[in-house]
Scaffold this motif. Sequence first.
Motif, mmCIF file in Angstrom:
data_model
loop_
_atom_site.group_PDB
_atom_site.id
_atom_site.type_symbol
_atom_site.label_atom_id
_atom_site.label_comp_id
_atom_site.label_asym_id
_atom_site.label_seq_id
_atom_site.Cartn_x
_atom_site.Cartn_y
_atom_site.Cartn_z
ATOM 1 N N GLY A 47 2.596 -3.034 -0.990
ATOM 2 C CA GLY A 47 1.636 -3.840 -1.435
ATOM 3 C C GLY A 47 0.295 -3.976 -2.470
ATOM 4 O O GLY A 47 0.525 -3.206 -3.194
ATOM 5 N N SER A 48 -0.527 -4.012 -1.422
ATOM 6 C CA SER A 48 -1.665 -4.263 -2.521
ATOM 7 C C SER A 48 -2.647 -2.444 -2.847
ATOM 8 O O SER A 48 -2.723 -1.629 -1.486
ATOM 9 C CB SER A 48 -3.642 -4.829 -2.200
ATOM 10 O OG SER A 48 -4.191 -4.605 -0.737
ATOM 11 N N LEU A 49 -3.722 -2.515 -3.713
ATOM 12 C CA LEU A 49 -4.408 -0.937 -4.124
ATOM 13 C C LEU A 49 -4.893 -0.656 -2.769
ATOM 14 O O LEU A 49 -5.163 0.544 -2.126
ATOM 15 C CB LEU A 49 -5.471 -0.886 -4.956
ATOM 16 C CG LEU A 49 -5.748 0.859 -4.915
ATOM 17 C CD1 LEU A 49 -5.124 1.762 -5.574
ATOM 18 C CD2 LEU A 49 -6.964 0.286 -6.387
ATOM 19 N N TYR A 50 -5.745 -1.581 -2.069
ATOM 20 C CA TYR A 50 -5.966 -2.029 -0.552
ATOM 21 C C TYR A 50 -5.747 -1.351 0.476
ATOM 22 O O TYR A 50 -6.202 -0.029 1.086
ATOM 23 C CB TYR A 50 -7.183 -3.495 0.025
ATOM 24 C CG TYR A 50 -8.078 -2.882 0.496
ATOM 25 C CD1 TYR A 50 -9.110 -2.634 0.573
ATOM 26 C CD2 TYR A 50 -7.309 -3.002 2.022
ATOM 27 C CE1 TYR A 50 -10.182 -2.851 1.496
ATOM 28 C CE2 TYR A 50 -8.025 -3.068 3.073
ATOM 29 C CZ TYR A 50 -9.347 -2.670 2.996
ATOM 30 O OH TYR A 50 -10.159 -2.691 3.616
ATOM 31 N N ASN A 51 -4.634 -1.369 0.178
ATOM 32 C CA ASN A 51 -3.617 -1.106 1.632
ATOM 33 C C ASN A 51 -2.871 0.519 1.432
ATOM 34 O O ASN A 51 -2.854 1.366 2.439
ATOM 35 C CB ASN A 51 -1.944 -2.043 1.488
ATOM 36 C CG ASN A 51 -2.175 -3.539 1.662
ATOM 37 O OD1 ASN A 51 -1.698 -4.514 0.897
ATOM 38 N ND2 ASN A 51 -2.739 -3.996 2.777
ATOM 39 N N THR A 56 -0.142 3.781 4.202
ATOM 40 C CA THR A 56 1.505 3.047 3.323
ATOM 41 C C THR A 56 2.261 4.594 3.162
ATOM 42 O O THR A 56 3.652 4.353 2.471
ATOM 43 C CB THR A 56 1.663 2.644 2.162
ATOM 44 O OG1 THR A 56 0.582 3.244 1.127
ATOM 45 C CG2 THR A 56 0.677 0.795 1.995
ATOM 46 N N GLY A 57 2.248 5.639 3.414
ATOM 47 C CA GLY A 57 2.334 6.431 2.510
ATOM 48 C C GLY A 57 2.557 7.720 1.284
ATOM 49 O O GLY A 57 3.677 8.820 1.393
ATOM 50 N N ILE A 58 1.740 6.800 0.451
ATOM 51 C CA ILE A 58 1.686 7.310 -0.581
ATOM 52 C C ILE A 58 0.808 8.350 -0.558
ATOM 53 O O ILE A 58 -0.163 8.095 -0.068
ATOM 54 C CB ILE A 58 1.014 5.748 -1.973
ATOM 55 C CG1 ILE A 58 3.050 4.722 -1.776
ATOM 56 C CG2 ILE A 58 1.564 6.484 -2.930
ATOM 57 C CD1 ILE A 58 2.454 3.629 -2.584
ATOM 58 N N ILE A 59 0.557 9.459 -0.915
ATOM 59 C CA ILE A 59 0.016 10.121 -1.603
ATOM 60 C C ILE A 59 -0.713 9.778 -2.807
ATOM 61 O O ILE A 59 -0.453 10.134 -3.675
ATOM 62 C CB ILE A 59 0.503 11.861 -1.300
ATOM 63 C CG1 ILE A 59 1.289 11.470 -0.215
ATOM 64 C CG2 ILE A 59 -0.576 12.737 -1.967
ATOM 65 C CD1 ILE A 59 1.807 13.539 -0.447
ATOM 66 N N VAL A 60 -2.128 9.710 -2.250
ATOM 67 C CA VAL A 60 -2.956 8.873 -3.920
ATOM 68 C C VAL A 60 -3.636 10.309 -3.976
ATOM 69 O O VAL A 60 -4.812 10.506 -3.687
ATOM 70 C CB VAL A 60 -3.694 8.080 -3.678
ATOM 71 C CG1 VAL A 60 -4.684 8.040 -4.970
ATOM 72 C CG2 VAL A 60 -2.752 6.812 -3.062
ATOM 73 N N ASP A 74 3.553 -1.675 -7.299
ATOM 74 C CA ASP A 74 4.804 -2.076 -7.831
ATOM 75 C C ASP A 74 5.880 -0.619 -7.077
ATOM 76 O O ASP A 74 5.078 0.653 -7.246
ATOM 77 C CB ASP A 74 5.454 -2.552 -9.361
ATOM 78 C CG ASP A 74 6.254 -3.123 -9.184
ATOM 79 O OD1 ASP A 74 7.071 -2.759 -8.438
ATOM 80 O OD2 ASP A 74 6.429 -3.612 -11.133
ATOM 81 N N ASP A 75 6.880 -1.613 -6.796
ATOM 82 C CA ASP A 75 7.984 0.299 -6.183
ATOM 83 C C ASP A 75 7.450 1.487 -7.460
ATOM 84 O O ASP A 75 8.756 2.268 -7.078
ATOM 85 C CB ASP A 75 9.213 -0.209 -6.054
ATOM 86 C CG ASP A 75 9.896 -0.876 -7.208
ATOM 87 O OD1 ASP A 75 9.497 -1.121 -8.095
ATOM 88 O OD2 ASP A 75 10.732 -1.607 -6.996
ATOM 89 N N ASP A 76 7.534 1.241 -8.938
ATOM 90 C CA ASP A 76 7.924 2.850 -9.146
ATOM 91 C C ASP A 76 6.061 3.473 -9.755
ATOM 92 O O ASP A 76 5.945 4.110 -10.404
ATOM 93 C CB ASP A 76 7.863 2.340 -10.590
ATOM 94 C CG ASP A 76 7.152 1.094 -11.904
ATOM 95 O OD1 ASP A 76 6.405 0.789 -10.989
ATOM 96 O OD2 ASP A 76 7.041 0.876 -12.697
ATOM 97 N N LEU A 77 5.636 3.146 -8.777
ATOM 98 C CA LEU A 77 3.576 3.040 -7.922
ATOM 99 C C LEU A 77 2.415 3.216 -10.385
ATOM 100 O O LEU A 77 1.812 3.364 -9.988
ATOM 101 C CB LEU A 77 3.354 4.431 -8.158
ATOM 102 C CG LEU A 77 4.056 4.863 -6.749
ATOM 103 C CD1 LEU A 77 3.689 6.774 -6.192
ATOM 104 C CD2 LEU A 77 3.598 4.184 -5.437
ATOM 105 N N THR A 78 3.211 1.603 -9.913
ATOM 106 C CA THR A 78 2.228 0.694 -11.177
ATOM 107 C C THR A 78 1.312 0.052 -10.655
ATOM 108 O O THR A 78 1.779 -0.934 -9.574
ATOM 109 C CB THR A 78 3.128 0.423 -12.158
ATOM 110 O OG1 THR A 78 3.859 1.119 -12.625
ATOM 111 C CG2 THR A 78 2.712 -0.312 -13.540
#
Length: 448
Positions: A272-276, A282-286, A325-329
Amino acid sequence: MEDIFSASREGNLRFVKTWLENTSNDLNQGDDHGFTPLLWSAREGQTAVFDLLLSRGARITALNDGGDNGLHLAASKGNKEIIQRLLKNKCPVNGVNNHGNTPLHYACFWNSEECAEELVKRGALVSQCNKYGETPLDKCKPFLAEILRDLAAQLGQDLKRIPHKDSRSKHGKKDDLRDIKSRLSWIQPKEIDLATKLSKTVTGEVWKGRWNDLNIIGKKLAIRMVNKRISRDFSEEYSKLRIFSHPNVLPVIGAVNDSKDLIVLSQYLPFGSLYNVLHEGTGIIVDHEQAMKFALDIAKGMEYLHSLDQLIPRLYLKSTHVMIDDDLTARISMADYRFSFMNLSKIESPNWMAPEVLQKSPEEVDQRSADMWSYAMILWELVTREVPFGHLSPMEVGMKVALEGLRPSVPPGVSTQMAKLVSICWNNDPTKRPRFDQILPILNKMAQ
């Protein structure tokens, strides 16, 4: 007649430069065998063309129809310089093709000693079996096998044979946009299946669905009635949003333009979006490194959009309009453009808008400066993981930002360098805000 594929294969740098000037050209498209321009330049060792394509956003992980990545192709031709460039940019060193072969299998088969050693030093496994149970060491001459076995042992590799495991999706190749331009035309509503409604805003409804076996997002524009003038304006403005030539821009890929609906299609991205990503788990560790990567991606995308001869108006920058994107771009979504015939008086998200955007008509606003203010809000969002002015209603935000000079506070713990950059970018005087090409060197240094 020369095309982008033969030009990349033959090293025609002038042709490639000219071709890239057309923003609607997709530099990640493949030919009849799935070779992208980058794959051809990698295979033939055309370093100048390769470097140009890479700088403009060619996907380092592109595969041809045989599942070969750039390393497979460069290794098969002994192109060590290309291999080094690919490895530096994190091309999968142990990626397998349709036969289960890794790039090291090809370097060994062709007895390219320098390439094979380079691959092993960067993590290529000497004991990885292909579909036929063969390791790279089985494919090379005895003297090279001995060198690579000793090198792998020194690097701590387990020399026990690793069985082949098919890592490809059981559904086959992942959806991609390689052939999307050849399929692109005005789409009939019956050709798309919008199955799941995701959200509704003042600009329209956002749906998830399918089109031509591709996962898509369809945005139904909020229009009471589609007349001839609106249909014409939609057609003209929509065509400007098909920007395929930059990795940090997400183009529109299709559209419905009929008497009932105006629908803009873009590629579905599961994160989804950066906001998501920042606010909805979303499970992504930022961490700091990933936050700076997002900040750089967004700045690169905006710098490119600002370099166009004609700016794209009403493309408001905010974290909901930046897709991951799915490669975190991070990629600026062209589907979030507001068409000229829409109700432009309704301000949906003042949290990211510059004071002058809230006060003046669009014709009176310098868009480049306004975008920099919005970018400052995203930087603040990245370092705090909070929604700007999240405790206030949209009306309160608009009034306080426009009339009272309201800014969110930068909390303790944020680096002095980042705090200073944010402060510069949201300067109340639009003429004193920097341009994106000016802050990119700063961001690159901060990301190191």
